[in-house]
Design a protein around this motif. Structure first.
Motif, PDB file in Angstrom:
ATOM      1  N   GLY A   3      46.107 -42.781 -29.327  1.00  0.00           N
ATOM      2  CA  GLY A   3      46.670 -44.085 -29.663  1.00  0.00           C
ATOM      3  C   GLY A   3      47.716 -44.548 -28.659  1.00  0.00           C
ATOM      4  O   GLY A   3      48.635 -45.286 -28.998  1.00  0.00           O
ATOM      5  N   VAL A   4      47.600 -44.060 -27.450  1.00  0.00           N
ATOM      6  CA  VAL A   4      48.535 -44.470 -26.397  1.00  0.00           C
ATOM      7  C   VAL A   4      47.824 -45.464 -25.485  1.00  0.00           C
ATOM      8  O   VAL A   4      46.739 -45.171 -24.977  1.00  0.00           O
ATOM      9  CB  VAL A   4      49.001 -43.253 -25.571  1.00  0.00           C
ATOM     10  N   SER A   5      48.420 -46.618 -25.296  1.00  0.00           N
ATOM     11  CA  SER A   5      47.803 -47.631 -24.445  1.00  0.00           C
ATOM     12  C   SER A   5      48.366 -47.565 -23.035  1.00  0.00           C
ATOM     13  O   SER A   5      49.549 -47.820 -22.821  1.00  0.00           O
ATOM     14  CB  SER A   5      48.065 -49.029 -25.028  1.00  0.00           C
ATOM     15  N   PRO A   6      47.514 -47.263 -22.062  1.00  0.00           N
ATOM     16  CA  PRO A   6      47.992 -47.227 -20.677  1.00  0.00           C
ATOM     17  C   PRO A   6      48.570 -48.565 -20.231  1.00  0.00           C
ATOM     18  O   PRO A   6      49.430 -48.611 -19.364  1.00  0.00           O
ATOM     19  CB  PRO A   6      46.734 -46.855 -19.877  1.00  0.00           C
ATOM     20  N   LEU A   7      48.122 -49.646 -20.850  1.00  0.00           N
ATOM     21  CA  LEU A   7      48.648 -50.952 -20.477  1.00  0.00           C
ATOM     22  C   LEU A   7      50.122 -51.094 -20.826  1.00  0.00           C
ATOM     23  O   LEU A   7      50.886 -51.805 -20.179  1.00  0.00           O
ATOM     24  CB  LEU A   7      47.862 -52.059 -21.195  1.00  0.00           C
ATOM     25  N   GLN A   8      50.509 -50.376 -21.875  1.00  0.00           N
ATOM     26  CA  GLN A   8      51.900 -50.439 -22.343  1.00  0.00           C
ATOM     27  C   GLN A   8      52.799 -49.546 -21.488  1.00  0.00           C
ATOM     28  O   GLN A   8      54.038 -49.658 -21.558  1.00  0.00           O
ATOM     29  CB  GLN A   8      51.913 -49.957 -23.803  1.00  0.00           C
TER      30      GLN A   8
END
Lengths: 556, 556
Positions: free
Chosen positions: A520-525
């Motif tokens: 649930g980790v977004s690389p975009l963030q």
């Protein structure tokens, strides 16, 4: 009475049992004319050392990670090699040029040490030239341990901030290794000499009792100290933010890690700076990262100010953090005088037996997750990392995090420490960090070491975090599956190219490998904007002006 | 500046950072009317404790292996439970009856401890009755480690021999745990109270500086101390002599073990007493057993007197050994006053990282060489053995003995500590010592422990010595072969009956199992007459009258 004759019965001349004490008394009386009580004159320190030392002595020279007894080491380098030679040096960190001049001039011959960062090239050269013999390369606490066993010093050259006329010492926040070295020396009839910045009538507090100290001498200038634990947030990359987010989500949160140690590096600094932002957004405040065994990293300031941190016990202090620490006595260990009391041995003990997680960065890792910071041509040594970065098999008390790593269902099992390695798949300059053979293996062979100088052994590592994902190595069954798990997060390195897509899918399904989307980790963030501080100046602001970074870190 | 608002920017009311210091100041002022400087009156100690403590406090009560702050524990047991209740006790060794009265009366509620020898039955009972909660059962050093992490004491009740009016403490030979407990408490704004036997104008030496101590109180009688490390050679059996000979021949000599730790027991006492006789006959003097991490075992006296021992660093002292130690300053760690300085944490460190061999006895072992001294109905805890009796994976420095246990030929390997377990195949009363399931497994289940309380894990054990022979477990390939090797020395126990004669022959040929004849040890020679001392009186004679055994050991 037994038939075995005792020396007393047999009329054998009684052996001498106080050689050390007599020898010490002889040496002390040789300098009596120089000393005023326990105070030696600064200007005659070289002469005093020539009288107090004997050829071949084991000499513990305080050269810590940070704090350096540099007046004493410079004085030692000036003794007459005709009189004082062949010393056996015990030194945590070979870090000053004069440490090695001692060997060039023959004053010292043999060395047992733990770390040789800045001087590691010269160590290798002197070794090759036959000017220097290495007893062994240790971790810090191993070297101290041996001071109570087979490497007890004849003379200890240590440093403190202040002394009084009775030889009581005040170390201030950099207590570090001094009490341990002094204890090993003083109680086995060795001679303890402390350089101090100042002689005062009344000490702010006593860190080391005068009855353990033979001489104090006021140094020609304050002792040298290095800000080794300061990382400028400006240099933290988006990739490091991503890895930090994965570590928080996939490890800290999952195992509810409350007590921990961070290695030094930009990767762990990123985690520290993500707690008040990303960590808070996950609702983790108060649930993780409460109790720390850690040097006072400036990058921990935002987490402390945001109320995440209950306690920090420190190996040593950090330049510029003095006033901040003094103003946060609920968090740090401080004395009545308000300044910190650090203690390397006790913090290592705390880090080994009292915390559940170690996390640190490495520059190179092999397919079995062995890693080392050793590079070709350098004998850097081990420092303290291996004492944190291993599974302490002497531990018996359980904690939820420790128990959660049990994978076997058997009557006799034990928990396991979380030993996490952070590694970007490629180093700067496009060199793969995941490799078939560590440089350390070659270095070990070339230097004639009996085994390769491995920093963290793969079988101690529970998790590897790269920018690709997390390998939950402790869950893998057998060496082959462990390798596949590591390969699955090894990107396009030679190791990573061995990963098989179908197999990786299976490992992800079984929770042995996790990619950002699995967590649930977004690389975009994953941007630097997510860091609670993005510069040293930000850290100063967070501290309300209490943190005073050294000049080299000031750029505003 | 970052977009993340800091507390200072956001105008949030600044949090309080000195609650601990304010709270301490409040408590200290509450007893100001009772104290004369830092000295509290003996007769008003109960009242003082009622003013200094608060319900729910974490209280470190010094109850070591040997030394007991018994005046303070008896005073604590007399406080009004209406005022002081629900304390969280941190105590190394639950060994005195009043320690448990605290729970019966509700003064204390929760306990974190390491050992509960004499009181272990009552601990189990109080737990069952819901009067006592166990935080965790630790080894000694783990408990201290946590004092720097998440179990920092609010109040420490410790004991020393003498104090001066400034609160400086002299511990004499039983320094033990006191400095560590005091450091953890004093530097996190806790209150340190020391009971002393005597208040004097000038101390023989300072073991703990007065600036770490808040109050001293003269005890109503000298602190309690137990001679836990004295073994009467009279009780050593021929079988133990045989096992000792095998250990010397098959382990000490073979790996040239110079630095070591002995557990306490008659088996290891036998080895100590065989050095000057059997060991000397093998020409091993000066080659093995030079440097020790060990309490001052009286049974080591003959080896010391015979010139075998270069150094002994001690966890604590031993009753009756004071004058002997003071007369052997080349061997023991002593202060300027001539008496020993012991230190449990530093000796544990030395024993973990500075020595190559741990050897200890066990009462029960399973087929995988897991062992425990826990027996049904008792929650004895761990003490210090697990910290010695494991392979310290944080170790990096090599030594010949440590390297000699490497069996694999690979680029990345590491040495291994010699962890030796001595076990007679049958306990007294014909109970097999080698069993299918340890009592500890059942005890763990019954007490609701998350895992079984294993003292030494089999995978850490390198060698098992029984009266039948030695199993070189580290050489065995795979779990199944390890079991076969152990079975081969397990005699006629259920485990031993699984041994297969042909397979055992193969194991002997490969050096994985050795019987006395394989080692050149003659069971016929294994007689008590081979011991350098066969009674306490013999030890006194060896010591030239310096060893003064407690009355209970005097039978002549």
């Amino acid at each position: 009475m037994t038939s075995t004759a005792t020396p007393h019965q047999a009329g054998v001349r009684a052996p001498v049992w106080n050689q050390r004490r007599d020898d010490k008394a002889r040496r002390l009386s040789a300098v009596a004319h120089l000393a005023d009580g326990c105070v030696l004159p600064t200007s005659r320190m070289v002469e005093a050392l020539e009288l107090l030392l004997a050829p071949g002595d084991r000499v513990a020279l305080e050269g810590n990670n940070q704090k350096q007894a540099d007046f004493l080491s410079r004085s030692l380098a000036r003794v007459d090699p005709g009189r004082i030679h062949g010393l056996h040096l015990l030194i945590s960190s070979i870090s000053r040029p004069e440490h090695l001049s001692l060997f060039e001039d023959g004053i010292a011959r043999r060395v047992d040490f733990a770390f040789a960062g800045p001087q590691s090239l010269r160590v290798a050269q002197l070794l090759e030239d036959g000017k220097l013999e290495i007893g062994a390369i240790h971790t810090y606490v191993e070297l101290y341990a041996r001071m109570f066993i087979d490497l007890t010093p004849h003379v200890a050259l240590v440093c403190a901030d202040k002394a009084d006329a009775q030889g009581n010492l005040y170390t201030g926040p950099n207590t570090e290794d001094t009490p341990t070295i002094v204890e090993a020396t003083a109680f086995r009839q060795g001679i303890v000499i402390a350089q101090v910045n100042e002689l005062v009538d009344a000490l702010p507090r006593v860190d080391i009792p005068g009855s353990w100290v033979d001489f104090v001498v006021v140094a020609d200038r304050p002792f040298a100290i290095e800000p080794l634990f300061t990382r400028d947030p400006r240099h933290i990359t988006d990739l490091q933010v991503l890895m930090g987010m994965m570590a928080i989500r996939g490890i800290y949160e999952r195992y509810q890690v409350t007590a921990l140690n961070h290695g030094i590096g930009f990767d762990t600094a990123a985690i520290e700076l993500l707690l008040p932002t990303y960590g808070a957004s996950l609702g983790l405040k108060g649930k993780i990262c409460r109790n720390w065994a850690l040097n006072p990293h400036p990058t921990l300031i935002p987490a402390i100010e945001s109320g995440w941190v209950e306690s920090v016990h420190c190996f040593g202090s950090e330049v510029g953090m003095e006033d901040y620490i003094a103003a946060r006595p609920d968090v740090f260990f401080v004395g009545r005088d308000g300044s910190m009391r650090s203690n390397r041995v006790l913090c290592q003990l705390a880090g080994q037996y009292g915390v559940d997680l170690f996390i640190g960065s490495t520059l190179q890792m092999d397919a079995d997750a062995n890693s080392s910071t050793v590079t070709l041509g350098r004998l850097t040594g081990f420092g303290g990392a291996p004492n944190m970065g291993h599974d302490p098999r002497g531990r018996r008390h359980p904690s939820p995090a420790w128990l959660s790593l049990i994978t076997e269902d058997a009557p006799v099992v034990r928990g396991r420490k979380l030993v996490v390695q952070l590694v970007e798949t490629y180093q700067k300059g496009g060199v793969p960090a995941l490799v078939d053979s560590l440089d350390a293996v070659e270095v070990g062979k070339k230097s004639g070491m009996p085994i390769a100088p491995i920093m963290i052994y793969g079988d101690d590592v529970s998790h590897v975090v790269t920018e690709e994902g997390i390998a939950y190595l402790y869950k893998a069954q057998g060496q082959e599956e462990r390798r596949a798990a590591l390969a699955a997060v090894a990107g396009v390195t030679p190791i990573g190219q061995r990963a098989d897509a179908a197999r990786t899918r299976g490992l992800r399904e079984r929770g042995i490998v996790a990619y950002p989307e699995d967590l649930g980790v977004s690389p975009l963030q994953a941007k630097r904007s997510l860091l609670a501080a993005r510069s040293i100046e930000d850290l100063v602001t967070w501290s309300g002006g209490l943190y005073r970074p050294p000049a080299r870190f000031r750029s505003w």
